[in-house]
Design an enzyme around this catalytic site. Sequence first.
Site, PDB file in Angstrom:
ATOM      1  N   ALA A   1       0.813  -1.227   0.000  1.00 59.80           N
ATOM      2  CA  ALA A   1       0.000   0.000   0.000  1.00 59.80           C
ATOM      3  C   ALA A   1       0.847   1.278   0.000  1.00 59.80           C
ATOM      4  O   ALA A   1       0.298   2.365   0.046  1.00 59.80           O
ATOM      5  CB  ALA A   1      -0.935  -0.011   1.214  1.00 59.80           C
ATOM      6  N   THR A   2       2.175   1.135  -0.061  1.00 63.42           N
ATOM      7  CA  THR A   2       3.021   2.331   0.075  1.00 63.42           C
ATOM      8  C   THR A   2       3.288   3.051  -1.241  1.00 63.42           C
ATOM      9  O   THR A   2       3.979   4.069  -1.243  1.00 63.42           O
ATOM     10  CB  THR A   2       4.384   1.953   0.695  1.00 63.42           C
ATOM     11  OG1 THR A   2       4.877   0.795   0.013  1.00 63.42           O
ATOM     12  CG2 THR A   2       4.261   1.670   2.177  1.00 63.42           C
ATOM     13  N   ALA A   3       2.798   2.525  -2.346  1.00 61.03           N
ATOM     14  CA  ALA A   3       3.098   3.164  -3.639  1.00 61.03           C
ATOM     15  C   ALA A   3       2.081   2.722  -4.672  1.00 61.03           C
ATOM     16  O   ALA A   3       1.333   1.762  -4.453  1.00 61.03           O
ATOM     17  CB  ALA A   3       4.507   2.775  -4.109  1.00 61.03           C
ATOM     18  N   GLY A   4       2.062   3.443  -5.773  1.00 59.58           N
ATOM     19  CA  GLY A   4       1.384   3.024  -6.991  1.00 59.58           C
ATOM     20  C   GLY A   4      -0.031   2.498  -6.811  1.00 59.58           C
ATOM     21  O   GLY A   4      -0.902   3.134  -6.199  1.00 59.58           O
TER      22      GLY A   4
ATOM     23  N   ARG B   1       6.351  -2.855   3.403  1.00 55.82           N
ATOM     24  CA  ARG B   1       7.572  -2.889   4.236  1.00 55.82           C
ATOM     25  C   ARG B   1       7.966  -1.514   4.747  1.00 55.82           C
ATOM     26  O   ARG B   1       8.580  -1.399   5.788  1.00 55.82           O
ATOM     27  CB  ARG B   1       8.723  -3.488   3.424  1.00 55.82           C
ATOM     28  CG  ARG B   1       8.510  -4.949   3.071  1.00 55.82           C
ATOM     29  CD  ARG B   1       9.483  -5.410   2.026  1.00 55.82           C
ATOM     30  NE  ARG B   1       9.325  -4.625   0.805  1.00 55.82           N
ATOM     31  CZ  ARG B   1      10.076  -4.754  -0.287  1.00 55.82           C
ATOM     32  NH1 ARG B   1      11.060  -5.641  -0.297  1.00 55.82           N
ATOM     33  NH2 ARG B   1       9.862  -4.004  -1.345  1.00 55.82           N
TER      34      ARG B   1
ATOM     35  N   TYR C   1       9.315 -12.609 -14.823  1.00 54.97           N
ATOM     36  CA  TYR C   1       8.209 -11.747 -14.352  1.00 54.97           C
ATOM     37  C   TYR C   1       6.897 -12.255 -14.962  1.00 54.97           C
ATOM     38  O   TYR C   1       5.889 -12.406 -14.252  1.00 54.97           O
ATOM     39  CB  TYR C   1       8.461 -10.276 -14.726  1.00 54.97           C
ATOM     40  CG  TYR C   1       7.280  -9.403 -14.312  1.00 54.97           C
ATOM     41  CD1 TYR C   1       7.030  -9.133 -12.962  1.00 54.97           C
ATOM     42  CD2 TYR C   1       6.393  -8.892 -15.261  1.00 54.97           C
ATOM     43  CE1 TYR C   1       5.919  -8.372 -12.573  1.00 54.97           C
ATOM     44  CE2 TYR C   1       5.284  -8.130 -14.881  1.00 54.97           C
ATOM     45  CZ  TYR C   1       5.060  -7.879 -13.541  1.00 54.97           C
ATOM     46  OH  TYR C   1       3.965  -7.137 -13.165  1.00 54.97           O
TER      47      TYR C   1
ATOM     48  N   PRO D   1      -3.682  -5.387 -15.395  1.00 60.06           N
ATOM     49  CA  PRO D   1      -3.412  -4.186 -16.192  1.00 60.06           C
ATOM     50  C   PRO D   1      -2.224  -4.346 -17.132  1.00 60.06           C
ATOM     51  O   PRO D   1      -1.335  -5.165 -16.912  1.00 60.06           O
ATOM     52  CB  PRO D   1      -3.079  -3.118 -15.137  1.00 60.06           C
ATOM     53  CG  PRO D   1      -3.227  -3.773 -13.805  1.00 60.06           C
ATOM     54  CD  PRO D   1      -3.202  -5.243 -14.016  1.00 60.06           C
TER      55      PRO D   1
END
Length: 258
Positions: A14-17, A38, A158, A188
Amino acid sequence: MNRIRGKTAVVTGATAGIGEACARSLAEMGARVVLTARRSDRLAALAADIAGKTGAIPPLVHTLDVRDRAAIDGFMAWLDDRDLAVDILVNNAGLARGLDTVQEGSHDDWDEMIDTNVKGLLNMTRAILPGMIERDSGHVLNLGSIAGHWVYPKGNVYCATKYAVRALTEGTNVDVVGTNVRVSSVDPGLAETEFSVVRFRGDEDRALGVYEGTAPLVAEDIADAVCYVLNTPPHVNVLHLVMMPTVQRSPYVLARES
Ligand code: NDP
Ligand code: 8X3
């Protein structure tokens, strides 16, 4: 109709993007959001920002690495102490490292991608899904990718992790048949976040080049899709929602202004 209001939603990464945008949108729709990732400083800043918005339920914060099974056990006990039953799990934490042929690839990059994108998602699902089944209610939403539908040059590992996410979304659905628990993925294409900076280990110029001359998705577009899927009526189960920016029609077909 808002079917998300009052639900408890755990968001990983939840810390980015995309994870941050999902957390903001779910909070806006009246969910009690549990923010995990993290980087504790970013979690605290996001929680404070969301808590300051009118009507939002103040988010809870728990620093968590999805690869760490012992830490996930601790997280489950922490939820239990607060009498929190998880209604929604957004398995978003994930990353790419490098862009190399298999013959030149790095074992460390492979470990990090597989441990985070596949095993991390499994660790979280294994911890939270049994409670959903017991309550006969809940929604697991996995962040897949178009990389889980088409393989692109040097995407090998990936892409393999995102094919695995697709298989796990389908496999988990089969496993919960007969219950009201739903399992979906949002998949996406090109989206401008910190994803490419992470992939290229901080090389901002190379990361910018990925999006240059295009009009990529932004994290909020994907959060909209996530909320749409989570807000469908209980008898509807979206399996995979595949989305790309209009400039992109497959990983190989991208309109780019020179
Ligand atoms: P970002 O790099 O912007 O965000 C990734 C998030 O994942 C960060 O919050 C990071 O937090 C978290 N994360 C990474 N590793 C771990 C870990 N071990 N434990 C917990 N959290 C972790 O990338 P995006 O927002 O773009 O990516 C989110 C998801 O969307 C990923 O699964 C990605 O594969 C997928 N995706 C992205 C697309 C894109 O083009 N951007 C397109 C399709 C799918 P922290 O470092 O604080 O732990
Ligand atoms: C991220 C999308 O196509 O850049 O999953 O790998 S792509």
